[in-house]
Write a protein that holds these residues in place. Structure first.
Motif, mmCIF file in Angstrom:
data_model
loop_
_atom_site.group_PDB
_atom_site.id
_atom_site.type_symbol
_atom_site.label_atom_id
_atom_site.label_comp_id
_atom_site.label_asym_id
_atom_site.label_seq_id
_atom_site.Cartn_x
_atom_site.Cartn_y
_atom_site.Cartn_z
ATOM 1 N N UNK A 79 0.818 -1.213 0.000
ATOM 2 C CA UNK A 79 0.000 0.000 0.000
ATOM 3 C C UNK A 79 0.852 1.263 0.000
ATOM 4 N N UNK A 80 2.046 1.189 0.613
ATOM 5 C CA UNK A 80 2.880 2.389 0.748
ATOM 6 C C UNK A 80 4.158 2.316 -0.092
ATOM 7 N N UNK A 81 4.237 1.330 -0.975
ATOM 8 C CA UNK A 81 5.377 1.199 -1.892
ATOM 9 C C UNK A 81 6.705 1.121 -1.150
ATOM 10 N N UNK A 82 6.754 0.267 -0.132
ATOM 11 C CA UNK A 82 7.989 0.016 0.605
ATOM 12 C C UNK A 82 8.496 -1.384 0.272
ATOM 13 N N UNK A 83 9.796 -1.593 0.361
ATOM 14 C CA UNK A 83 10.371 -2.904 0.083
ATOM 15 C C UNK A 83 10.516 -3.672 1.388
ATOM 16 N N UNK A 84 9.610 -4.614 1.600
ATOM 17 C CA UNK A 84 9.657 -5.453 2.791
ATOM 18 C C UNK A 84 10.596 -6.627 2.534
ATOM 19 N N UNK A 85 11.667 -6.700 3.300
ATOM 20 C CA UNK A 85 12.608 -7.812 3.180
ATOM 21 C C UNK A 85 12.072 -9.047 3.881
ATOM 22 N N UNK A 86 11.543 -8.837 5.080
ATOM 23 C CA UNK A 86 11.072 -9.934 5.910
ATOM 24 C C UNK A 86 10.171 -9.356 6.991
#
Length: 283
Positions: A79-86
């Motif tokens: 939703x917020x265009x962040x890169x979630x690694x884990x």
């Protein structure tokens, strides 16, 4: 003379008994960024800016694990265009800490990247500033700009924990455990609190979003998401006083943390903040 020596030794032993280890676990990143995204008044000569790293922090000692903040999940990242690694919960598991085993969680504030996953810690008590709960559910949330960093689902989940009698509220300063204290500084969010932890190298202050980057505090230049600039400026002085040394304050999102602190795991991105950094900020 002997009594003075005994009193000094007792005080020393008491302090040493309250020593903790502190770890930063990185779970997401955001890149690229511009200077105006990191500073309210950026240097006009700067053309590039640091990436934004996302962390949760684990405090270990005295037979307990205390989690500071809970990060966000995949849905929020999309939703917020962040890169979630884990997901932070999975990062903790790789670090040897299961969510069900955590009894205390300090929530520095209720912004989306610090207060997600609140439903995944079945046995935890949450430690929060009373002003943050009031702010996140009050009239300021009628304003889209102030509301944007919050997730209504996260805030609603915290309300459910309040009704479930699982929240301890603080009004200013408070003690979560011997050697672990919280201190409201406001600024970035009205009820933002920082966490002071006694370690073998002295008190370490987890500044969270009171200073996203080292440079926000060092330059006295606010991060652009701010509720009260005056409170933020006073908060920097509070952080410096609580830490007692420039190398013992930890910013909330600065990639420099991963460069200067010893890596603490080969299974997850984690760094040991209770150990001295490889580079000093002392002048």
């Amino acid at each position: 003379m002997q009594k003075k020596s005994e009193a000094k030794n007792k005080a020393k032993n008491k302090t040493m008994g309250n020593v903790y280890e502190v770890y930063a676990l990185r779970y997401a990143t955001m890149s690229p960024r511009t200077p105006s995204m990191n500073f309210l008044a950026p240097d006009p000569h700067d053309s590039a800016a640091q990436d934004l790293d996302y962390f949760v922090w684990l405090v270990r000692g005295r037979g307990r694990d205390i989690l500071v903040d809970t990060g966000f999940n995949a849905e929020e990242a999309t939703a917020r265009a962040r890169k979630l690694t884990l997901n932070p919960v999975n990062a903790l598991e790789r670090f040897g800490v299961v969510a069900s085993g955590i009894r205390d969680i300090i929530v520095t504030h209720l912004h989306y990247d610090h207060a997600g996953n609140l439903d995944r810690f079945a046995n935890a008590r949450f430690h929060l500033q009373e002003r943050e709960m009031a702010y996140a559910t009050g009239r300021c949330m009628c304003n889209g700009l102030l509301r944007h960093p919050f997730s209504v689902e996260h805030v609603t989940q915290m309300v459910r924990h309040v009704y479930g009698e699982r929240v301890t509220f603080y009004s200013g300063d408070g003690e979560v455990a011997p050697g672990v204290t919280v201190h409201r500084v406001g600024g970035h969010s009205d009820g933002l609190q920082v966490v002071r932890v006694e370690t073998a190298r002295g008190p370490v202050v987890l500044a969270s979003d009171a200073a996203h980057y080292y440079a926000n505090l060092q330059r006295r230049s606010p991060f652009p998401i701010v509720y009260n600039v005056g409170d933020m400026a006073q908060g920097w002085e509070t952080i410096e006083r609580l830490a007692g040394h420039p190398d013992r304050f930890i910013p909330g999102h600065d990639p420099i943390v991963t460069e200067i602190y010893p890596r603490a795991s080969d299974k997850v991105d984690a760094w040991a903040l209770h150990l001295p950094p490889s580079r000093s900020f002392a002048r």
